[in-house]
Structures are given as structure tokens and as C-alpha cells.
Design an enzyme around this catalytic site. Sequence first.
Site, PDB file in Angstrom:
ATOM      1  N   LYS A  27       0.833  -1.204   0.000  1.00  0.00           N
ATOM      2  CA  LYS A  27       0.000   0.000   0.000  1.00  0.00           C
ATOM      3  C   LYS A  27       0.870   1.256   0.000  1.00  0.00           C
ATOM      4  CE  LYS A  27      -3.784  -0.599   2.334  1.00  0.00           C
ATOM      5  NZ  LYS A  27      -4.419  -0.905   3.634  1.00  0.00           N
ATOM      6  N   ARG A  97      -3.323   3.068   8.524  1.00  0.00           N
ATOM      7  CA  ARG A  97      -3.640   1.922   7.661  1.00  0.00           C
ATOM      8  C   ARG A  97      -2.508   0.901   7.645  1.00  0.00           C
ATOM      9  NH1 ARG A  97      -4.822   4.505   1.885  1.00  0.00           N
ATOM     10  NH2 ARG A  97      -6.069   2.609   1.668  1.00  0.00           N
ATOM     11  N   GLY A 106      -8.182  -7.672   3.879  1.00  0.00           N
ATOM     12  CA  GLY A 106      -9.111  -7.838   4.988  1.00  0.00           C
ATOM     13  C   GLY A 106      -8.525  -8.501   6.219  1.00  0.00           C
ATOM     14  N   MET A 108      -5.803  -7.432   8.069  1.00  0.00           N
ATOM     15  CA  MET A 108      -5.254  -6.562   9.101  1.00  0.00           C
ATOM     16  C   MET A 108      -6.141  -5.332   9.263  1.00  0.00           C
ATOM     17  SD  MET A 108      -1.218  -6.919   8.734  1.00  0.00           S
ATOM     18  CE  MET A 108      -1.191  -6.113   7.184  1.00  0.00           C
ATOM     19  N   ARG A 346      -3.373  -1.388  -6.493  1.00  0.00           N
ATOM     20  CA  ARG A 346      -2.574  -2.619  -6.376  1.00  0.00           C
ATOM     21  C   ARG A 346      -2.957  -3.551  -7.524  1.00  0.00           C
ATOM     22  NH1 ARG A 346      -5.664  -4.612  -1.085  1.00  0.00           N
ATOM     23  NH2 ARG A 346      -7.667  -5.039  -2.038  1.00  0.00           N
ATOM     24  N   HIS A 462      -8.706 -44.318  -5.193  1.00  0.00           N
ATOM     25  CA  HIS A 462      -9.078 -44.715  -6.549  1.00  0.00           C
ATOM     26  C   HIS A 462      -9.998 -43.682  -7.186  1.00  0.00           C
ATOM     27  CE1 HIS A 462     -11.579 -46.885  -9.510  1.00  0.00           C
ATOM     28  NE2 HIS A 462     -10.411 -47.429  -9.841  1.00  0.00           N
ATOM     29  N   ARG A 625       0.660 -49.416 -23.382  1.00  0.00           N
ATOM     30  CA  ARG A 625       1.213 -50.274 -22.341  1.00  0.00           C
ATOM     31  C   ARG A 625       0.476 -51.603 -22.361  1.00  0.00           C
ATOM     32  NH1 ARG A 625       0.455 -48.781 -16.169  1.00  0.00           N
ATOM     33  NH2 ARG A 625      -1.656 -49.407 -16.652  1.00  0.00           N
ATOM     34  N   GLU A 752       9.495 -48.194 -13.462  1.00  0.00           N
ATOM     35  CA  GLU A 752       8.642 -47.927 -12.309  1.00  0.00           C
ATOM     36  C   GLU A 752       9.067 -48.718 -11.080  1.00  0.00           C
ATOM     37  OE1 GLU A 752       4.637 -49.037 -13.369  1.00  0.00           O
ATOM     38  OE2 GLU A 752       5.379 -50.510 -14.792  1.00  0.00           O
ATOM     39  N   SER A 771       9.842 -44.844 -20.191  1.00  0.00           N
ATOM     40  CA  SER A 771       8.831 -43.923 -19.694  1.00  0.00           C
ATOM     41  C   SER A 771       8.752 -44.133 -18.187  1.00  0.00           C
ATOM     42  CB  SER A 771       7.477 -44.209 -20.346  1.00  0.00           C
ATOM     43  OG  SER A 771       6.498 -43.367 -19.795  1.00  0.00           O
ATOM     44  N   GLY A 773       7.249 -44.424 -14.942  1.00  0.00           N
ATOM     45  CA  GLY A 773       5.902 -44.535 -14.375  1.00  0.00           C
ATOM     46  C   GLY A 773       5.989 -44.039 -12.943  1.00  0.00           C
ATOM     47  N   ASN A 775       3.988 -42.930 -10.769  1.00  0.00           N
ATOM     48  CA  ASN A 775       3.041 -43.327  -9.712  1.00  0.00           C
ATOM     49  C   ASN A 775       3.580 -44.544  -8.963  1.00  0.00           C
ATOM     50  OD1 ASN A 775       1.416 -41.336 -10.674  1.00  0.00           O
ATOM     51  ND2 ASN A 775      -0.134 -42.689 -11.531  1.00  0.00           N
ATOM     52  N   ASP A 776       3.859 -45.615  -9.713  1.00  0.00           N
ATOM     53  CA  ASP A 776       4.374 -46.815  -9.065  1.00  0.00           C
ATOM     54  C   ASP A 776       5.790 -46.594  -8.547  1.00  0.00           C
ATOM     55  OD1 ASP A 776       2.080 -48.135  -9.319  1.00  0.00           O
ATOM     56  OD2 ASP A 776       2.789 -49.701 -10.677  1.00  0.00           O
ATOM     57  N   CYS A 838       5.259 -40.742 -17.549  1.00  0.00           N
ATOM     58  CA  CYS A 838       3.805 -40.819 -17.580  1.00  0.00           C
ATOM     59  C   CYS A 838       3.366 -40.946 -16.125  1.00  0.00           C
ATOM     60  CB  CYS A 838       3.322 -41.986 -18.408  1.00  0.00           C
ATOM     61  SG  CYS A 838       3.937 -43.579 -17.864  1.00  0.00           S
ATOM     62  N   TYR A 858       9.865 -35.773 -22.965  1.00  0.00           N
ATOM     63  CA  TYR A 858       8.450 -35.424 -22.886  1.00  0.00           C
ATOM     64  C   TYR A 858       7.851 -35.774 -21.526  1.00  0.00           C
ATOM     65  CZ  TYR A 858       7.296 -40.373 -23.554  1.00  0.00           C
ATOM     66  OH  TYR A 858       7.185 -41.736 -23.399  1.00  0.00           O
TER      67      TYR A 858
HETATM   68  P1  ADP Z   1      -7.887  -2.429   3.460  1.00  0.00           P
HETATM   69  O1  ADP Z   1      -6.488  -2.847   3.184  1.00  0.00           O
HETATM   70  O2  ADP Z   1      -8.638  -3.361   4.338  1.00  0.00           O
HETATM   71  O3  ADP Z   1      -8.604  -2.042   2.203  1.00  0.00           O
HETATM   72  P2  ADP Z   1      -7.441   0.374   3.877  1.00  0.00           P
HETATM   73  O4  ADP Z   1      -6.323   0.848   4.679  1.00  0.00           O
HETATM   74  O5  ADP Z   1      -7.222   0.412   2.397  1.00  0.00           O
HETATM   75  O6  ADP Z   1      -7.775  -1.093   4.345  1.00  0.00           O
HETATM   76  O7  ADP Z   1      -8.702   1.219   4.281  1.00  0.00           O
HETATM   77  C1  ADP Z   1     -10.027   0.798   4.410  1.00  0.00           C
HETATM   78  C2  ADP Z   1     -10.952   1.754   3.693  1.00  0.00           C
HETATM   79  O8  ADP Z   1     -10.784   3.086   4.189  1.00  0.00           O
HETATM   80  C3  ADP Z   1     -10.673   1.833   2.216  1.00  0.00           C
HETATM   81  O9  ADP Z   1     -11.875   1.884   1.504  1.00  0.00           O
HETATM   82  C4  ADP Z   1      -9.906   3.105   2.060  1.00  0.00           C
HETATM   83  O10 ADP Z   1     -10.075   3.688   0.791  1.00  0.00           O
HETATM   84  C5  ADP Z   1     -10.497   3.988   3.146  1.00  0.00           C
HETATM   85  N1  ADP Z   1      -9.511   4.971   3.595  1.00  0.00           N
HETATM   86  C6  ADP Z   1      -8.287   4.691   4.080  1.00  0.00           C
HETATM   87  N2  ADP Z   1      -7.600   5.810   4.324  1.00  0.00           N
HETATM   88  C7  ADP Z   1      -8.422   6.841   3.992  1.00  0.00           C
HETATM   89  C8  ADP Z   1      -8.278   8.253   4.003  1.00  0.00           C
HETATM   90  N3  ADP Z   1      -7.149   8.817   4.399  1.00  0.00           N
HETATM   91  N4  ADP Z   1      -9.316   8.986   3.601  1.00  0.00           N
HETATM   92  C9  ADP Z   1     -10.461   8.392   3.183  1.00  0.00           C
HETATM   93  N5  ADP Z   1     -10.655   7.068   3.137  1.00  0.00           N
HETATM   94  C10 ADP Z   1      -9.642   6.288   3.536  1.00  0.00           C
HETATM   95 MG    MG Z   2      -7.694  -1.002   0.860  1.00  0.00          MG
HETATM   96 MG    MG Z   3       2.227 -48.958 -12.924  1.00  0.00          MG
END
Ligand code: ADP
Ligand code: MG
Ligand code: MG
Length: 881
Positions: A27, A97, A106, A108, A346, A462, A625, A752, A771, A773, A775-776, A838, A858
Amino acid sequence: MSTQFVYRFGGEKAEGDVSMKSLLGGKGAGLAEMSNLGLPVPPGFTITTPACVHFFTNEEQWPDTLWSDSLEGLKHIEAITGKVFGDPENPLLVSVRSGAPVSMPGMMDTVLNLGLNDITVEGLAARSGNARFAYDSYRRFITMFGDVVLGIHYTRFARVTDQVRQGKEESKLSVDELKILIKELKAVIEEGHGSFPEHPEDQLRLAISAVFRSFNTPRARYYRKSQDIPDDTGTAVNIQAMVFGNMGDTSATGVCFTRDPKNGEKLFFGEWLPNAQGEDVVAGTHTPGPLTGDQKGAEGTPLSEAMPTIFGELDVIQKTLEAHFKDMQDIEFTVEDNQLYLLQTRTGKRTPAAAVQIAVDMVNEGLITPDEALGRIDPASLEMVLRPMLDPDAKRKVIARGLDASPGAATGRVVFHSDEAQELAERGENVILVRMETSPEDIQGMTVSTGILTSRGGQTSHAAVVARGMGRPCVVGCSEIAVDYARALFYAGDTVVRRGDWITIDGGTGEIMEGKVPTIAPPTDSGAMAQLLGWADEKARLEVRANADNGSDAARARSLGAVGIGLCRTEHMFFQPDALRAMRQMILAKDDRTRLRALNEILPIQRESFCEIFRAMDGLPVTVRLLDPPLHEFLPDRAEDVNSVAQDLGVRTDVLTERLKELHEMNPMMGHRGCRIGVTAPEIYQTQVRAIFEAACQLTREGVTVIPEVMIPLVATDAELRICREYAVNIAEEVMTEQGTTIDYRVGTMIELPRAALLAKEIAKHADFFSFGTNDLTQMTYGFSRDDMGKFLTPYLGAGILSDSPLAKFDIEGVGQLVQMGTERGRHSNARLKVGVCGEHGGDPKGVGFFHRSGLDYVSCSPFRVPVARLAAAHAALGLL
Ligand code: ADP
Ligand code: MG
Ligand code: MG
């Protein structure tokens, strides 16, 4: 010189850039790069990952200079925004952030609107002339701070929020109502924690430590483990001036992708909400609108209509960002009172199908090279691209979960026996074969089923192995269901599913669902896939063949790009009803005449099967085979079947029982099988060789180019191969003379057994090709069988004794040595020896990389894995594997 822990960005420049992801996190590096590009990024600073590592290695102490550097960073923000942190008149608010080097969506924590307290909120209200907005920001801040920093569960805040709003939307609350809410929220904090820190600097210090800590929560650690992300990097922390999407109808927030992440279409795609802050879009509590009217299935006013000027700016910026990063971007934006700001960019996550489309389009647009495109696609993901998949928007009721044995979705009526499956399938019904486990007898039922579900067995059972080979969706080891054959039903928790009921299985997730869940077709024949694989073939040195046992599989393999059949197993040909009967007669024959008569019945059936395969592979080699399994596999093993089979064959039950006893083996895997049958009962192989060459001669006359390769299985000594080769060649020559046709053919062996690899130099004197084999060879090298390994595999994986099942992921360390040794020693005595692999490992990308480095010619894998192997072969040539 002290280490620099703080890097600034904003004001159209930055101290960092995108190359500094490991220091600034994804970020932070993205925010810096966008600032350098002159894009409107709210100013801020990034605390580096080493500061977080310091925090963890020093009992949560900060590096000495970090706080003073952070205060300097705040000054930088104040200078650009003209606002002051903690100022009662014109307060600066910031977000704190998280942002690790590898993104963990999501996982952290982030705190918005930091810097508010009972005094600054009034300043914000007065300054903005919008009290509603100021108090809305304050209640958001208290909730997020309480949850993320003070560790008070967010549901406690949600509860009081619900009490106050009484069904009203938050955005409709009046200032007075918001004030009441704020009081209540603070009361929650006082109950849970003591007091709410009013001083903005205290808030900041606590929030930064909390973001550091969020790197090491159990869920973050679990996520890293599951995604193979290193654990020791720490997270960066970004402190950034707030911009407000919640200032009224001229404000908004949203998320967008530069291309459609589901299918890769070049379509600007995303969601937005008016009068809201960032987290509202992701949280799913409000229904966002689309960015443009082109977005299918979206409701609400498009941003392009509601805010056309802003949309225009955003559209220019998204194009700039994609062109700059040369990949599809996932972008966060906020509009504060008709001013557009960028908050994140990103590389966007995408489905495997979209990944292929995007990479290929970008080559055609001149953004990246074909080699870069190849490198961007994970070979293993291609398997997913080629299977039908559940419509991600469809409703579903999951009733049980098992192991995801073979990806793809399947919907059908439940049957419990192979013959029921065939009956229903003949009537054109889709069936799901549900078994406790499957055995070779179930092959035909499995072949006609759209999906397979077993309550027992693991990834290498199997059912799993066969289903993958067939490309059939399959869930195994689903211990949550109880199968009752007698009553023709299974239980899944409270649900009872009876024969004929509809279910849906997802072999990619292991989910079992009630009823029919709609599927969508993957873009198999997509031009993009064909183009990508074309580039792969140009790069690759290893050839890719397929394992196919019949004409239609061979044709499918060819259409998926196989340049030959590396393994055609012939035992399935003996399982066809007419052939099976003759085979049983042969096994029970008391004299040579009866035995030969039975074999003569098998001959035309096999010849016909070979014709189909050879025709499908016109111009390409086909490795056949000769019979591999022990003979007792062709006889019934259940007492109740013995009677009916005896009757059918016209022999006495006790005769059959007697023969069954003779053939019984303690350990069939190491029993009387493979070339051991070829040596002791040559007529069987001789018949097969005759069928191969009669088919080849016949087709050659029709103008088809046939290149048969006769493969002798399970050779351990050079004498075995010498004997089998000699009579195979004799028959081949005999047939060609009879038919007045010459065929270009080869005779070789499967390696094999470890001994065969050790003695490859001797064995290669009688072989045109080897070849492996695998698996075996893997089972024999480890000394365990896949049918029994289920009992200890899970604990072994758990204890880290094995990191994967060696049957799924090729054991480079151990079995790999045998492959290398066998190849070297074999070529030592036979320089023209062709060497391949194979077995399922031919489609394991890491394995393919190893086989490439070992100088093999191959690999051969199941048809559905052919594209995987083609791409992996290219990755190997590019040095990526
Ligand atoms: P995540 O990695 O979970 O997306 P973010 O750090 O990107 O967490 O932030 C969560 C939400 O808050 C995002 O939608 C982001 O755009 C918004 N946000 C983060 N910093 C700011 C800021 N300085 N002003 C306005 N919105 C922000
Ligand atoms: Mg974000
Ligand atoms: Mg075999």
C-alpha cells in the site's frame, strides 16, 4: 546514521516508490508511486516494516526515533493540507492503515477519522459547515477505534447503533441522534476499557501499535501460512490525511478495477456509494451502484451519470495507472465535495480465466511481451479454467464438505451403484455416483457420471485418481455423509438424500449442495487460451503428451494440444462387457485351445479400440502399455457375484472359487502383474501386440499415419525386457509381412521399479524408449501404497514429515534421483533412447520443471492437465520453475 523509519508522500512527490514494497509494504509503495505520478493522493507518511519487526523483537517497544519522526511526518501533512492535528478550529484527521509487503486483503486493521474528540468534532462541524458529517465521522471513529485499537468486539457497538437508529439508515440520522449515539458508543468503551483517549497524539500512538499487532493475529498468521507468505516481514503503517466521502451528495467513495476481474474483459468495472466512507462499500451493508451503464447485472445509478466530470477524471487515471503498472489494477477512490482522491492501487486479484484473458490482451496491446504473459499465469490454475464452474452469484445450500479431489462443478441425480449410473445415463440423465469408495469395477459407472462423491478415501484414492484422469469433478473422503446402500440413501446432517434426488458437487472446494446449482461454462475454446498456449509451445523444449485409453479421450487430448499419447492403458479394454467375459474364460481355461479361443475373441475388440485411438492421433506417436494388473482383478471378488459369473461362463462355482484362491495375492501391487504376466503367459501380450499391428496396418492402408510404441510394464531385470521385446518384435514383423505393410514402431519399457532405474544401462540395450511410471515408482521407492497411505498421510502432513502427498507432488529429492540416474545410465548405453514421464506427475508444474532440467524428452499427463503441462514446460524453459 540512524535508520529512516518514516517515508513521506503527497504533494505530487514521495520519498519512496513502487520498487520499495518490502520496506514500505504494498500500500505504501503504491501511494508513493501514485504521488510521484502527480495523481491526487492525500498526503501522508509510511512507517517502514523494519519498525514493526523491531516492535515484535523488543517487547512492543518502538524504535527510539519513531515517535519524533512520526511527529515530523504529521508536520509534513499539516503543511500540505493547512490543517493542524488536534487543532480545535481546523483539525487534521488521519487514517492509520496497515499494509504488508504481500497484500492480505481484509486480514489486518485500519482506523479512519483519527484525531477526533469532543472538542475537535465541533471545529470540524463549524469549519465544514456540516455538523451531520462531523458527528457521523466521530461515531465511525469511536466504533473503529474501540474495535481495532481497544479490542472491544464490534458487535457491542453494532448493538447500541441498532438501538439508536431504530431501523433508520445511519446516513439519515440527525445531528441530535448522532450525538446520542456517540454518548452510547463511548459508554460501551468505558464499560469495556475504562476511558476513551481524547488526546489525538495518544490516539495515534495506540493506533500505530495496534496496526503493528494486527500483523500477528491468529487469522493473519493462518492466512500467510495458507498462502505461503513469509511470516517475518512485519507490516508497514500508513498515516494519511483523511478525505471525506461522507460530506453529502457531492461526496462519494468507491473501488474499481481496470478490467473485469471475473472474465478479464477490457471494461472499467467497479462500485461506488454516495455520501459514504471507504469501508461501507466493502462491508456489504449498503448496496453500491455501478461505475458505468455497461456493467451487467448492476443496480443503481452509475457514477458516470451521477458525477460525469469525476467519472471522466477517474477514467483517465485508471488508464494511466494500468499503463504505468502494466497490469490490471484494483483502485480505491474517494470524492470529497467534487474533488477526486486516490487512496490505493494494487495488482488486482482475478479468476484464472480472467488472468489468461488479461495477459493475452496486454500482449496484443503492446503492454507486455509474450514471455511476461506466460510468466504471469500460474500453470496449475489452467486446470480450473477448463472446467465448468458454479455460477458465483447462484444461491446454494451446502449440506456437507469433503476433499476437493478433482475440480469442476457437477449437478446430477444421486445413484449408489455403477450399473444404476449406466442405466440412468443411457436415458440421458446426469448422475452423481455416490459411493463409500470406488474400485476398478466401478470404472464404467464413473465414466458415465457427471460427478463422483465418496465418503471415504483421500486425494489419492481410486475415485480421486480416476476422476482426475477423466477430468470428472469429484469430492472424496466426505465423512460428513453416511451412505446406506441398502436403503439407497445418504445422510448429511439432518438432510436425507435419496436415490434419484438432485445434488451438486464442487470438486474445487469439496462442497456438497442440495439440488441443482446453476453452472457456467468456462471459456475453453477462448482465443486467449489458444494464443497463450501457442506462445508456451514456442518456448518449451519438453513435449507434452497425454494419457488416454480410448478414442474420445485421445481426441480431447489432441484438441488440448497433446502431441502424442504417452500412456494408453489397455486394461480398460478388457473391462468392456464382451472382452471381460472372454478374459474370464481365458483365465479359467484348462487347456491351451480354450485359452487361445478366448484370446481370439479379445483380439478384434482390442484392435477396434486401437483403431479409434490411432485414428484420433493420426501422425502422432501412441505408447501402448501392455496388460499391467494381476489377473484376479478381472474376476469377481464378492461372494454374491461369484455364482452369477460362474453361471454366465458355464463353469461350476467351485471351479471358479478354486481359481480365485490360486490367484489370490497377499500384496497385489507387488504381485504377479506387468511383464511378469508377459513372461509367464506370453499369449496375452502376443495377442495385444497383434491387435496393435493389425490396427496399425489397416489404418496405414487407409492413409492414416500410425506410430505405435509398445511399452512393457514393471520391468526389473533386463532379461524380462529382452524376452518380451523379442516376441513382440516377432509378432510385429509377422503381422507386417502378412499385411504387406511397414510401420515405424518402437518397443520400450516403463521404469517404475527402483531396480530398473539402477540397472537402466543394461535395460536400455533392449529399449527404444523409457517412460518413468512415477506413480508406481513413487510407491515402490517409499514402500507404501496409495490405497493404504490414507491411514497415516494426514498425521504425516500434520507433523511436517511430508509436506505434500508424494503422489500428487513429485518427490524431486528422492524419486527424482532415480529419474536422473535412470535417464543418464540409460542414455549411456543407448544414446538415442527417448525418455519421458507418464503418471499424474507429468501435470505437476514443479515436477515438469524438474523433468525439463533432467533432460527428458516429454511428459505425459491426463488430457485435462495438458494445458497445465504445456505452460509449465514453457515456465521451465524460461527458468521460472
Ligand atoms: P484495506 O487494506 O482493508 O482495504 P485500507 O487501509 O485500504 O484497508 O482502508 C479501508 C478503507 O478506508 C478503504 O476503503 C480506504 O479507501 C479507506 N480509507 C483509508 N484511508 C483513507 C483516508 N485517508 N481517507 C479516506 N478514506 C480512507
Ligand atoms: Mg484497501
Ligand atoms: Mg504402474
